[in-house]
Each structure stands twice: as structure tokens, then as C-alpha cells.
Scaffold this motif. Structure first.
Motif, mmCIF file in Angstrom:
data_model
loop_
_atom_site.group_PDB
_atom_site.id
_atom_site.type_symbol
_atom_site.label_atom_id
_atom_site.label_comp_id
_atom_site.label_asym_id
_atom_site.label_seq_id
_atom_site.Cartn_x
_atom_site.Cartn_y
_atom_site.Cartn_z
ATOM 1 N N LEU A 1 -81.839 37.509 -46.413
ATOM 2 C CA LEU A 1 -82.230 36.144 -46.048
ATOM 3 C C LEU A 1 -81.616 35.742 -44.718
ATOM 4 C CD1 LEU A 1 -83.368 33.267 -46.557
ATOM 5 C CD2 LEU A 1 -81.274 32.819 -47.885
ATOM 6 N N LEU A 2 -80.316 35.967 -44.566
ATOM 7 C CA LEU A 2 -79.629 35.525 -43.356
ATOM 8 C C LEU A 2 -80.025 36.331 -42.128
ATOM 9 C CD1 LEU A 2 -76.111 34.696 -44.814
ATOM 10 C CD2 LEU A 2 -78.003 33.147 -44.307
ATOM 11 N N ALA A 3 -80.515 37.539 -42.334
ATOM 12 C CA ALA A 3 -81.021 38.336 -41.213
ATOM 13 C C ALA A 3 -82.286 37.711 -40.631
ATOM 14 C CB ALA A 3 -81.299 39.765 -41.667
ATOM 15 N N HIS A 4 -83.061 37.037 -41.485
ATOM 16 C CA HIS A 4 -84.312 36.424 -41.050
ATOM 17 C C HIS A 4 -84.200 34.917 -40.840
ATOM 18 C CE1 HIS A 4 -85.507 40.191 -43.024
ATOM 19 N NE2 HIS A 4 -86.404 40.224 -42.058
ATOM 20 N N THR A 5 -83.277 34.289 -41.565
ATOM 21 C CA THR A 5 -83.108 32.837 -41.514
ATOM 22 C C THR A 5 -81.614 32.537 -41.450
ATOM 23 O OG1 THR A 5 -85.072 32.671 -42.936
ATOM 24 C CG2 THR A 5 -83.760 30.667 -42.655
ATOM 25 N N PRO A 6 -81.048 32.466 -40.247
ATOM 26 C CA PRO A 6 -79.596 32.320 -40.112
ATOM 27 C C PRO A 6 -79.000 31.043 -40.697
ATOM 28 C CG PRO A 6 -80.577 33.005 -38.034
ATOM 29 C CD PRO A 6 -81.701 32.656 -38.962
ATOM 30 N N ARG A 7 -79.785 29.973 -40.780
ATOM 31 C CA ARG A 7 -79.304 28.694 -41.323
ATOM 32 C C ARG A 7 -80.273 28.171 -42.382
ATOM 33 N NH1 ARG A 7 -74.074 27.247 -40.466
ATOM 34 N NH2 ARG A 7 -73.469 27.560 -38.307
ATOM 35 N N PRO A 8 -80.345 28.830 -43.540
ATOM 36 C CA PRO A 8 -81.304 28.398 -44.554
ATOM 37 C C PRO A 8 -80.877 27.099 -45.236
ATOM 38 C CG PRO A 8 -79.897 30.101 -45.447
ATOM 39 C CD PRO A 8 -79.534 29.958 -43.989
ATOM 40 N N ASP A 9 -81.878 26.350 -45.680
ATOM 41 C CA ASP A 9 -81.590 25.166 -46.488
ATOM 42 C C ASP A 9 -81.621 25.571 -47.965
ATOM 43 O OD1 ASP A 9 -84.316 25.201 -47.329
ATOM 44 O OD2 ASP A 9 -84.881 23.747 -45.779
ATOM 45 N N ASP A 10 -81.318 24.627 -48.841
ATOM 46 C CA ASP A 10 -81.251 24.935 -50.276
ATOM 47 C C ASP A 10 -82.573 25.473 -50.825
ATOM 48 O OD1 ASP A 10 -78.602 24.199 -50.313
ATOM 49 O OD2 ASP A 10 -78.916 22.361 -51.477
ATOM 50 N N VAL A 11 -83.684 24.942 -50.362
ATOM 51 C CA VAL A 11 -84.996 25.403 -50.844
ATOM 52 C C VAL A 11 -85.220 26.855 -50.448
ATOM 53 C CG1 VAL A 11 -87.498 25.076 -50.648
ATOM 54 C CG2 VAL A 11 -85.996 23.091 -50.889
ATOM 55 N N GLN A 12 -84.919 27.192 -49.216
ATOM 56 C CA GLN A 12 -85.075 28.571 -48.752
ATOM 57 C C GLN A 12 -84.154 29.520 -49.517
ATOM 58 O OE1 GLN A 12 -84.300 27.371 -44.682
ATOM 59 N NE2 GLN A 12 -86.320 28.140 -44.049
ATOM 60 N N ILE A 13 -82.947 29.071 -49.797
ATOM 61 C CA ILE A 13 -82.006 29.895 -50.561
ATOM 62 C C ILE A 13 -82.532 30.126 -51.965
ATOM 63 C CG2 ILE A 13 -79.700 29.967 -51.604
ATOM 64 C CD1 ILE A 13 -78.756 28.363 -49.079
ATOM 65 N N ARG A 14 -82.964 29.076 -52.614
ATOM 66 C CA ARG A 14 -83.483 29.206 -53.982
ATOM 67 C C ARG A 14 -84.703 30.123 -54.024
ATOM 68 N NH1 ARG A 14 -81.108 25.344 -57.439
ATOM 69 N NH2 ARG A 14 -79.972 23.765 -56.298
ATOM 70 N N GLN A 15 -85.581 30.014 -53.034
ATOM 71 C CA GLN A 15 -86.758 30.883 -52.986
ATOM 72 C C GLN A 15 -86.349 32.340 -52.788
ATOM 73 O OE1 GLN A 15 -89.032 28.996 -49.854
ATOM 74 N NE2 GLN A 15 -90.269 27.842 -51.319
ATOM 75 N N ALA A 16 -85.423 32.576 -51.873
ATOM 76 C CA ALA A 16 -84.999 33.942 -51.582
ATOM 77 C C ALA A 16 -84.323 34.595 -52.783
ATOM 78 C CB ALA A 16 -84.059 33.957 -50.375
ATOM 79 N N LEU A 17 -83.571 33.817 -53.533
ATOM 80 C CA LEU A 17 -82.819 34.365 -54.664
ATOM 81 C C LEU A 17 -83.557 34.241 -55.997
ATOM 82 C CD1 LEU A 17 -79.223 33.081 -53.809
ATOM 83 C CD2 LEU A 17 -80.284 35.263 -53.199
ATOM 84 N N SER A 18 -84.786 33.760 -55.970
ATOM 85 C CA SER A 18 -85.510 33.499 -57.212
ATOM 86 C C SER A 18 -85.762 34.751 -58.051
ATOM 87 C CB SER A 18 -86.833 32.789 -56.927
ATOM 88 O OG SER A 18 -87.706 33.652 -56.211
ATOM 89 N N GLY A 19 -85.738 35.910 -57.451
ATOM 90 C CA GLY A 19 -85.938 37.143 -58.206
ATOM 91 C C GLY A 19 -84.684 37.647 -58.894
#
Length: 102
Positions: A54-72
Motif C-alpha cells: 500500500l505505502l509503495a503506491h500510496t505514501p499517505r493513505p487515509d483510513d478508507v484506503q487502509i481499510r480497503q488495502a487490508l480488507s483481504g
């Protein structure tokens, strides 16, 4: 762990053991320790590797982006809030490292 082995045939694979060492932890590994985001460890490798991706593609993710990335990844211990804090902390540590780089 959601991709069958045949799905990565011929591709480079990095595991949690390949991102840091005991003497020099990856920023994400350090952040998960700092935020006490691990309980039993069952989901930990997946959470850490998805955070690195996630951080390689989105260096400053918000909570929604984090939840989506970790949803699996499923944490059965209930440390979801600590994991989200660890991802934010990881982003901070990686930004600090980039700022120090020549």
C-alpha cells in the motif's frame, strides 16, 4: 495468502523475512511494534506485507484506503485500530526516511 502458488509462477516474491532483519527492521515492522499491532501473529505477515505494498503506491493513505488495502486480511484478535495506527505510523517513518535520504 489469497493468491494460488500457480498465480505467481515465474514472478519475484518478497516475504516478510525479506523486508528487514532483526538488526535493521523495515519501517513497517517497527511501526507494528511501536503501535502494539500484533497479538497472536496469525495475520501479522499478511498485514505487514499489504502495508508495504500500500505505502509503495500510496505514501499517505487515509483510513478508507487502509481499510480497503487490508480488507483481504482478517485479524481475529481485534487489533484493527492498532493496525490502522501502525499503517499511519509506517507512513510517517517512511516519509522521515525519504526526507533524510540524499
Amino acid at each position: 495468502c489469497v493468491i494460488p502458488a500457480a498465480g505467481v509462477a515465474g514472478r519475484e516474491i518478497t516475504t516478510v523475512e525479506g523486508i528487514g532483519s532483526l538488526s535493521h527492521l523495515h519501517s513497517v515492522q517497527q511501526a507494528f511494534i511501536d503501535e502494539q499491532a500484533a497479538q497472536c501473529g496469525y495475520c501479522l505477515s499478511g498485514m505487514i506485507m499489504m502495508t508495504v505494498s500500500l505505502l509503495a503506491h500510496t505514501p499517505r493513505p487515509d483510513d478508507v484506503q487502509i481499510r480497503q488495502a487490508l480488507s483481504g486480511n482478517l485479524c481475529r484478535c481485534g487489533t484493527h485500530l492498532e493496525i490502522i495506527k501502525a499503517v499511519h505510523r509506517s507512513a510517517e517513518l517512511m516519509a522521515q526516511a525519504r526526507a533524510k535520504a540524499p
